[in-house]
Design an enzyme around this catalytic site. Sequence first.
Site, mmCIF file in Angstrom:
data_model
loop_
_atom_site.group_PDB
_atom_site.id
_atom_site.type_symbol
_atom_site.label_atom_id
_atom_site.label_comp_id
_atom_site.label_asym_id
_atom_site.label_seq_id
_atom_site.Cartn_x
_atom_site.Cartn_y
_atom_site.Cartn_z
ATOM 1 N N VAL A 1 -27.496 -18.218 6.084
ATOM 2 C CA VAL A 1 -26.194 -18.038 5.441
ATOM 3 C C VAL A 1 -25.094 -18.140 6.503
ATOM 4 O O VAL A 1 -25.140 -17.451 7.523
ATOM 5 C CB VAL A 1 -26.116 -16.678 4.733
ATOM 6 C CG1 VAL A 1 -24.741 -16.487 4.099
ATOM 7 C CG2 VAL A 1 -27.223 -16.553 3.685
ATOM 8 N N SER A 2 -24.121 -18.991 6.256
ATOM 9 C CA SER A 2 -22.996 -19.109 7.190
ATOM 10 C C SER A 2 -21.786 -19.703 6.474
ATOM 11 O O SER A 2 -21.920 -20.414 5.474
ATOM 12 C CB SER A 2 -23.359 -20.006 8.383
ATOM 13 O OG SER A 2 -23.426 -21.371 8.003
ATOM 14 N N VAL A 3 -20.613 -19.376 6.997
ATOM 15 C CA VAL A 3 -19.364 -19.992 6.569
ATOM 16 C C VAL A 3 -18.618 -20.411 7.836
ATOM 17 O O VAL A 3 -18.503 -19.622 8.785
ATOM 18 C CB VAL A 3 -18.491 -19.024 5.740
ATOM 19 C CG1 VAL A 3 -17.128 -19.634 5.441
ATOM 20 C CG2 VAL A 3 -19.202 -18.645 4.441
ATOM 21 N N THR B 1 -18.959 -15.447 -1.371
ATOM 22 C CA THR B 1 -19.159 -14.855 -2.699
ATOM 23 C C THR B 1 -19.659 -15.898 -3.686
ATOM 24 O O THR B 1 -20.570 -15.628 -4.491
ATOM 25 C CB THR B 1 -17.842 -14.239 -3.204
ATOM 26 O OG1 THR B 1 -17.446 -13.191 -2.306
ATOM 27 C CG2 THR B 1 -18.002 -13.661 -4.595
ATOM 28 N N GLU C 1 -25.009 -9.154 10.206
ATOM 29 C CA GLU C 1 -24.006 -8.091 10.136
ATOM 30 C C GLU C 1 -24.245 -7.313 8.836
ATOM 31 O O GLU C 1 -23.882 -7.776 7.762
ATOM 32 C CB GLU C 1 -22.596 -8.674 10.151
ATOM 33 C CG GLU C 1 -22.260 -9.430 11.437
ATOM 34 C CD GLU C 1 -20.861 -10.026 11.392
ATOM 35 O OE1 GLU C 1 -19.908 -9.336 11.809
ATOM 36 O OE2 GLU C 1 -20.731 -11.182 10.928
ATOM 37 N N TYR D 1 -23.521 -7.440 3.217
ATOM 38 C CA TYR D 1 -24.308 -7.708 2.018
ATOM 39 C C TYR D 1 -24.371 -6.567 1.007
ATOM 40 O O TYR D 1 -24.858 -6.752 -0.104
ATOM 41 C CB TYR D 1 -25.725 -8.153 2.417
ATOM 42 C CG TYR D 1 -25.697 -9.499 3.099
ATOM 43 C CD1 TYR D 1 -25.602 -10.671 2.361
ATOM 44 C CD2 TYR D 1 -25.715 -9.601 4.488
ATOM 45 C CE1 TYR D 1 -25.543 -11.907 2.976
ATOM 46 C CE2 TYR D 1 -25.654 -10.835 5.115
ATOM 47 C CZ TYR D 1 -25.564 -11.986 4.354
ATOM 48 O OH TYR D 1 -25.497 -13.203 4.972
ATOM 49 N N PHE E 1 -36.925 -14.377 9.168
ATOM 50 C CA PHE E 1 -36.959 -15.662 8.482
ATOM 51 C C PHE E 1 -35.549 -16.224 8.361
ATOM 52 O O PHE E 1 -35.284 -17.104 7.600
ATOM 53 C CB PHE E 1 -37.609 -15.517 7.097
ATOM 54 C CG PHE E 1 -37.043 -14.400 6.243
ATOM 55 C CD1 PHE E 1 -35.935 -14.622 5.430
ATOM 56 C CD2 PHE E 1 -37.596 -13.131 6.252
ATOM 57 C CE1 PHE E 1 -35.392 -13.615 4.642
ATOM 58 C CE2 PHE E 1 -37.074 -12.108 5.461
ATOM 59 C CZ PHE E 1 -35.977 -12.348 4.650
#
Length: 405
Positions: free
Chosen positions: A75-77, A88, A112, A116, A405
């Site tokens: 997951v990244s932005v 979101t 971080e 979540y 993972f």
Amino acid sequence: MGQSDWDRWYGTLERAFGGLAESPEERELWNDLTECERSLGVWEGDACVGTAGAFSFRLSVPGGALVDAAGVTMVSVAATHRRRGLLTAMMRRQLDDVRARGEALAVLTASEPVIYGRFGYGTASWSLKASIDTTRVRLTVPAGTDEVRLRYVAPAEAAAACEAVYARVVPGRPGMLARRPGWERLPLLDPAQDRNGASPLQCVLAERSGEVVGYAHFAVKPEWDARGPEGTVLVRAVEALEPGAYAALWRFLFDIDLTSRIETLNRPVDDPLLHLASDVRRCGLVVRDSLHVRLVDVGAALEARTYQAPVDLVLDVEDGFCPWNEGRWRLTGDPKGASCKRADEASAPADLALSVRDLGAAYLGGVRLAELARAGRVRELRPGALAEASLAFGSAVAPWLPHGF
């Protein structure tokens, strides 16, 4: 996401995590393991500015069942596109997809943890880091340890035997992942650029009466000072099917020549090593969060596990992000099984009120509902319900995620 997009997609992830390129071996492994049909990318023209993926896992839960779970990952932005709602939107799409696939759980490890919770993930297991002074700490081993035979085997040659031991261990501890085809390569990943002066990966097998009953993966980092050798044993994994083999493996690691320290980054918080060691204060213990759990289908998830003691109560669950979970659920269960169905709000007064995040934290039995209540996160609505539920949701063995993972 299509396979042809993988390099640009993964490059976005690498940049978000500092911009250092991974080794070719690691990059190849994650390319092979990525489930492109479960991977999301946010694109602005030809530029990828957001990523999220999921692996199709089976997770051990209290009672020993292996439950289908989405392993949320990658997951990244992009820093240029923060605070625009991209995360979101990806979490919304992903949880909708997980529900459509019939998976009751989603799990992740968080770079971080603060991120979540607002999406319903609760910290459900913890890991233990240790830095052990082996010149000052000794082990007391159980009877039968001396009958265990240890032998070096090349890690690749021992892979099948190690995986067989690992597979037998999984049902006995909540929070472990049953390794599907391809994932047996992860414990063997050993890029030279990441060794930082340590040896290549080594493996020792433990055998009793000709049967493999345990293994250790480790490396040795030789170091010297004016006083002599000060090497470090870097422990990657220790698994065993019985106490004697477990103790024999750790005794071997403690006694490797020219070393004076053991470093291990991820052990369960109830590791038997703590009770073998003569001086736990000199083990340099640090605890941190590990697996975060999200109940995607409250009823199916609560039915999938068993309960330490008989339980019959109504949970009033708050879930603003997945509203299909919102409301009251009647849970009945015991050590043999469970049922969790929608409750009629008019005729079924709630016994406990809590968020889906806190239900996820308690799900694997490592976080007590009573702890959460003392933090004001669970409300007891019927006297006695909290004690009943806290006991029932517990686990005799602490949950633990053995690898990321």
